[in-house]
Design an enzyme around this catalytic site. Structure first.
Site, PDB file in Angstrom:
ATOM      1  N   ASP A  36      -8.242   3.708   1.369  1.00 41.84           N
ATOM      2  CA  ASP A  36      -7.303   3.993   2.441  1.00 41.84           C
ATOM      3  C   ASP A  36      -8.084   4.467   3.671  1.00 41.84           C
ATOM      4  OD1 ASP A  36      -5.223   4.742   4.086  1.00 41.84           O
ATOM      5  OD2 ASP A  36      -4.257   6.042   2.599  1.00 41.84           O
TER       6      ASP A  36
ATOM      7  N   CYS B 278       0.868  -1.178   0.000  1.00 44.94           N
ATOM      8  CA  CYS B 278       0.000   0.000   0.000  1.00 44.94           C
ATOM      9  C   CYS B 278       0.907   1.231   0.000  1.00 44.94           C
ATOM     10  CB  CYS B 278      -0.980  -0.022   1.179  1.00 44.94           C
ATOM     11  SG  CYS B 278      -0.244   0.194   2.811  1.00 44.94           S
TER      12      CYS B 278
ATOM     13  N   CYS C 140      -1.305   0.641   7.230  1.00 46.91           N
ATOM     14  CA  CYS C 140      -2.741   0.341   7.340  1.00 46.91           C
ATOM     15  C   CYS C 140      -3.126  -0.902   6.533  1.00 46.91           C
ATOM     16  CB  CYS C 140      -3.588   1.529   6.878  1.00 46.91           C
ATOM     17  SG  CYS C 140      -3.409   3.026   7.847  1.00 46.91           S
ATOM     18  N   ARG C 141      -3.342  -0.699   5.236  1.00 47.34           N
ATOM     19  CA  ARG C 141      -3.890  -1.764   4.394  1.00 47.34           C
ATOM     20  C   ARG C 141      -2.952  -2.946   4.201  1.00 47.34           C
ATOM     21  NH1 ARG C 141      -5.547   2.161  -0.417  1.00 47.34           N
ATOM     22  NH2 ARG C 141      -3.756   3.252   0.449  1.00 47.34           N
ATOM     23  N   SER C 142      -1.704  -2.699   3.821  1.00 47.06           N
ATOM     24  CA  SER C 142      -0.822  -3.837   3.535  1.00 47.06           C
ATOM     25  C   SER C 142      -0.465  -4.652   4.777  1.00 47.06           C
ATOM     26  CB  SER C 142       0.426  -3.398   2.760  1.00 47.06           C
ATOM     27  OG  SER C 142       1.178  -2.435   3.449  1.00 47.06           O
TER      28      SER C 142
END
Length: 163
Positions: A127, A9, A14-16
């Protein structure tokens, strides 16, 4: 032979890391933890060395996943050892494909939600950084759903390598 997957990300906070944690749990539950290596990184180095966003860690722990992470930036040299680079949104996909040293490496980059047949044309995981905890819960749900199809694809690739 080890199959290597890296989730990417923007800042790797956050996301990864959420995708890494979820997929690592899926791999272990499938009995593939000795065959599949799971990692994550960011396209930018703003948060290198920092832990995951506390909201991401909370959502992961509340859902039974491991937390604990140190952010780092994706290095183009990694393409040589990776089998699959999983981008969390189309901006990451474009950035990673531009970084790829060869067309073969660029072809290793895929969007996570492309493994979710119900995603339709909306393949970006939004995100959650600038929002509230609900955005992190939504992100986790998207990651979990797509991870089912991703695991099936990785199994197929592993079977192809063994043949």
């Amino acid at each position: 032979m080890t199959y290597r997957v890296c989730f990417v990300c923007t800042g790797n906070i956050c996301r990864s890391p959420m995708a890494e944690s979820v997929f690592r749990a899926r791999v272990a539950a499938a009995g593939l933890d000795g065959l599949v290596e799971v990692d994550s990184a960011g396209t930018d180095g703003w948060h290198e060395g920092e832990g995951a966003d506390p909201r991401a860690e909370t959502v992961l722990r509340e859902s039974g996943y491991a937390a604990g992470h140190a952010a780092r930036r994706f290095d183009p040299s990694w393409f040589a050892r990776l089998d699959l680079v999983v981008a969390l949104d189309s901006g990451h996909l474009r950035s990673l494909r531009r970084l790829a040293p060869t067309k073969r490496d660029a072809d290793k980059v895929r969007l996570l939600r492309s493994y979710d047949p119900a995603a339709g044309d909306d393949l970006d995981v939004p995100d959650p950084y600038y929002g509230d905890a609900g955005g992190f819960e939504e992100c986790l749900e998207m990651v979990e759903t797509a991870s089912t199809g991703l695991l099936a694809a990785v199994r197929t690739d592993l079977e192809g390598q063994a043949a």
